[in-house]
Design a protein around this motif. Sequence first.
Motif, PDB file in Angstrom:
ATOM      1  N   ILE A  45     -38.414  40.064  56.323  1.00  0.00           N
ATOM      2  CA  ILE A  45     -37.069  39.507  56.228  1.00  0.00           C
ATOM      3  C   ILE A  45     -36.112  40.647  55.944  1.00  0.00           C
ATOM      4  CG2 ILE A  45     -37.824  37.227  55.428  1.00  0.00           C
ATOM      5  CD1 ILE A  45     -37.081  38.103  52.594  1.00  0.00           C
ATOM      6  N   ALA A  46     -34.891  40.514  56.398  1.00  0.00           N
ATOM      7  CA  ALA A  46     -33.873  41.539  56.169  1.00  0.00           C
ATOM      8  C   ALA A  46     -33.036  41.149  54.968  1.00  0.00           C
ATOM      9  CB  ALA A  46     -32.994  41.685  57.403  1.00  0.00           C
ATOM     10  N   GLU A  47     -32.762  42.116  54.117  1.00  0.00           N
ATOM     11  CA  GLU A  47     -31.947  41.890  52.930  1.00  0.00           C
ATOM     12  C   GLU A  47     -30.906  42.993  52.842  1.00  0.00           C
ATOM     13  OE1 GLU A  47     -34.198  41.808  49.349  1.00  0.00           O
ATOM     14  OE2 GLU A  47     -32.445  41.910  48.033  1.00  0.00           O
ATOM     15  N   ARG A  48     -29.664  42.619  52.658  1.00  0.00           N
ATOM     16  CA  ARG A  48     -28.621  43.630  52.548  1.00  0.00           C
ATOM     17  C   ARG A  48     -28.627  44.235  51.148  1.00  0.00           C
ATOM     18  NH1 ARG A  48     -22.683  42.477  54.744  1.00  0.00           N
ATOM     19  NH2 ARG A  48     -23.054  40.562  53.572  1.00  0.00           N
ATOM     20  N   ILE A  49     -28.612  45.566  51.110  1.00  0.00           N
ATOM     21  CA  ILE A  49     -28.687  46.298  49.854  1.00  0.00           C
ATOM     22  C   ILE A  49     -27.303  46.729  49.362  1.00  0.00           C
ATOM     23  CG2 ILE A  49     -29.585  48.416  48.779  1.00  0.00           C
ATOM     24  CD1 ILE A  49     -31.674  46.263  49.282  1.00  0.00           C
ATOM     25  N   SER A  50     -26.411  47.041  50.291  1.00  0.00           N
ATOM     26  CA  SER A  50     -25.083  47.561  49.915  1.00  0.00           C
ATOM     27  C   SER A  50     -24.141  46.426  49.522  1.00  0.00           C
ATOM     28  CB  SER A  50     -24.488  48.364  51.073  1.00  0.00           C
ATOM     29  OG  SER A  50     -24.448  47.579  52.255  1.00  0.00           O
ATOM     30  N   VAL A  51     -24.477  45.780  48.410  1.00  0.00           N
ATOM     31  CA  VAL A  51     -23.661  44.695  47.874  1.00  0.00           C
ATOM     32  C   VAL A  51     -23.478  44.924  46.384  1.00  0.00           C
ATOM     33  CG1 VAL A  51     -24.340  42.990  49.595  1.00  0.00           C
ATOM     34  CG2 VAL A  51     -25.695  43.249  47.509  1.00  0.00           C
ATOM     35  N   GLY A  52     -22.442  44.327  45.834  1.00  0.00           N
ATOM     36  CA  GLY A  52     -22.211  44.387  44.398  1.00  0.00           C
ATOM     37  C   GLY A  52     -22.682  43.105  43.750  1.00  0.00           C
ATOM     38  N   GLY A  53     -22.471  43.004  42.449  1.00  0.00           N
ATOM     39  CA  GLY A  53     -22.871  41.806  41.732  1.00  0.00           C
ATOM     40  C   GLY A  53     -23.966  42.101  40.747  1.00  0.00           C
ATOM     41  N   SER A  54     -23.846  41.548  39.514  1.00  0.00           N
ATOM     42  CA  SER A  54     -24.834  41.832  38.469  1.00  0.00           C
ATOM     43  C   SER A  54     -25.152  40.593  37.647  1.00  0.00           C
ATOM     44  CB  SER A  54     -24.307  42.955  37.562  1.00  0.00           C
ATOM     45  OG  SER A  54     -24.037  44.126  38.263  1.00  0.00           O
ATOM     46  N   PRO A  55     -25.894  39.610  38.153  1.00  0.00           N
ATOM     47  CA  PRO A  55     -26.310  39.480  39.553  1.00  0.00           C
ATOM     48  C   PRO A  55     -25.230  38.802  40.374  1.00  0.00           C
ATOM     49  CG  PRO A  55     -27.261  37.724  38.277  1.00  0.00           C
ATOM     50  CD  PRO A  55     -26.462  38.570  37.301  1.00  0.00           C
ATOM     51  N   GLY A  56     -25.521  38.532  41.606  1.00  0.00           N
ATOM     52  CA  GLY A  56     -24.548  37.916  42.496  1.00  0.00           C
ATOM     53  C   GLY A  56     -24.333  38.778  43.703  1.00  0.00           C
TER      54      GLY A  56
ATOM     55  N   VAL B  56     -21.419  40.557  46.154  1.00  0.00           N
ATOM     56  CA  VAL B  56     -20.049  40.955  46.453  1.00  0.00           C
ATOM     57  C   VAL B  56     -20.087  41.768  47.732  1.00  0.00           C
ATOM     58  CG1 VAL B  56     -18.046  42.292  45.703  1.00  0.00           C
ATOM     59  CG2 VAL B  56     -19.366  40.985  44.024  1.00  0.00           C
ATOM     60  N   GLU B  57     -19.392  41.328  48.746  1.00  0.00           N
ATOM     61  CA  GLU B  57     -19.363  42.031  50.025  1.00  0.00           C
ATOM     62  C   GLU B  57     -18.692  43.393  49.866  1.00  0.00           C
ATOM     63  OE1 GLU B  57     -20.720  40.902  52.790  1.00  0.00           O
ATOM     64  OE2 GLU B  57     -21.278  38.935  52.015  1.00  0.00           O
TER      65      GLU B  57
ATOM     66  N   SER C 218     -21.439  52.003  54.055  1.00  0.00           N
ATOM     67  CA  SER C 218     -22.528  52.517  53.230  1.00  0.00           C
ATOM     68  C   SER C 218     -23.583  53.147  54.129  1.00  0.00           C
ATOM     69  CB  SER C 218     -23.168  51.399  52.403  1.00  0.00           C
ATOM     70  OG  SER C 218     -22.217  50.781  51.557  1.00  0.00           O
ATOM     71  N   SER C 219     -24.295  54.159  53.612  1.00  0.00           N
ATOM     72  CA  SER C 219     -25.254  54.887  54.446  1.00  0.00           C
ATOM     73  C   SER C 219     -26.263  55.626  53.574  1.00  0.00           C
ATOM     74  CB  SER C 219     -24.512  55.891  55.344  1.00  0.00           C
ATOM     75  OG  SER C 219     -23.805  56.831  54.547  1.00  0.00           O
TER      76      SER C 219
ATOM     77  N   ALA D 295     -17.347  52.125  49.560  1.00  0.00           N
ATOM     78  CA  ALA D 295     -16.815  50.877  49.011  1.00  0.00           C
ATOM     79  C   ALA D 295     -16.322  51.083  47.583  1.00  0.00           C
ATOM     80  CB  ALA D 295     -17.888  49.793  49.048  1.00  0.00           C
ATOM     81  N   THR D 296     -15.285  50.343  47.218  1.00  0.00           N
ATOM     82  CA  THR D 296     -14.707  50.464  45.878  1.00  0.00           C
ATOM     83  C   THR D 296     -14.952  49.235  45.019  1.00  0.00           C
ATOM     84  OG1 THR D 296     -12.571  49.572  46.633  1.00  0.00           O
ATOM     85  CG2 THR D 296     -12.873  51.969  46.743  1.00  0.00           C
ATOM     86  N   ASN D 297     -15.675  48.249  45.558  1.00  0.00           N
ATOM     87  CA  ASN D 297     -15.843  47.002  44.814  1.00  0.00           C
ATOM     88  C   ASN D 297     -17.297  46.665  44.490  1.00  0.00           C
ATOM     89  OD1 ASN D 297     -16.617  46.479  47.459  1.00  0.00           O
ATOM     90  ND2 ASN D 297     -15.744  44.417  47.490  1.00  0.00           N
ATOM     91  N   LEU D 298     -18.203  47.633  44.624  1.00  0.00           N
ATOM     92  CA  LEU D 298     -19.607  47.369  44.294  1.00  0.00           C
ATOM     93  C   LEU D 298     -19.821  47.315  42.787  1.00  0.00           C
ATOM     94  CD1 LEU D 298     -21.459  49.562  46.941  1.00  0.00           C
ATOM     95  CD2 LEU D 298     -20.809  47.146  47.063  1.00  0.00           C
TER      96      LEU D 298
END
Length: 265
Positions: free
Chosen positions: A57-68, A70-71, A76-77, A94-97
């Motif tokens: 399964i694919a999971e996006r890693i470049s997200v914010g949230g602790s937990p949760g 945030v797009e 990201s690279s 990104a500035t909102n992670l």
Amino acid sequence: LRVDPYGRQNPSAIGGVLVVVSRFRPFGCALIAVSFVASVLAVVVAPVESASAQTSIAERISVGGSPGIVEANGPSSRPEASADGRFVVFTSDATNLVSGDDNDAADVFLRDVANGTTSLVSVASDGTPGNGRSAAADISADGRYVVFESDADDLVVGDDNGVSDVIVFDRDAGTLTRIEADGVSRGPRIAGDGSVVAFWTQTSDFRRFVTVWERSTGVVTELVPIESFGVPLPVPPAGDRVVWSSPTAALLSVADVPGRSRGPG
């Protein structure tokens, strides 16, 4: 995903499109991160009894949230994962992670997949983001040590050399250490056990070297001079070999060139 024996990704690119080939590891659960345009994704291989029954399964890693979740509001690279796939480091504009990311520069982040949290690695002692670009992170097999290059001069006290440095983050101790090399330092790779960091340096007279740093002693050694750009590749788990890519054939004649060493500080 095509991975090396240490669990690091090695995808092949054709015409700008990533072609990903799966090779299942014989033990446990593996998570390898892949860079796709503006996001960092991951493939999770579930542990099952039969290799033919494995699913991904694919999971996006470049997200914010602790937990949760945030797009990310920026690209990201450059992802790298620990051996068990729990920790993934990556670079992001990104500035909102995380909260308070107002340095207007790329930063290095760490995603804890198990806990669903994202933290800023390139952070000063006062908790604020570094005052310059940080990128090109790598992580040890157990996820304890993270290395990256940084133009910031406020991550470590006494950083007054005015050039890019390689920084080592010890997750357990919560400390940042600057590798004090001779000149510009970039492109770090860390051994699986965290004992050695390889990178390239450029001195003030524009000479370049493949360079290594030993964590136990703090000694920095310029191994081989390179006449054109050379990039250290992943270091084996025990840190007893360093390999790199280079377009210059001159390296073939310097096999026995002794390295230059300097102690810590």
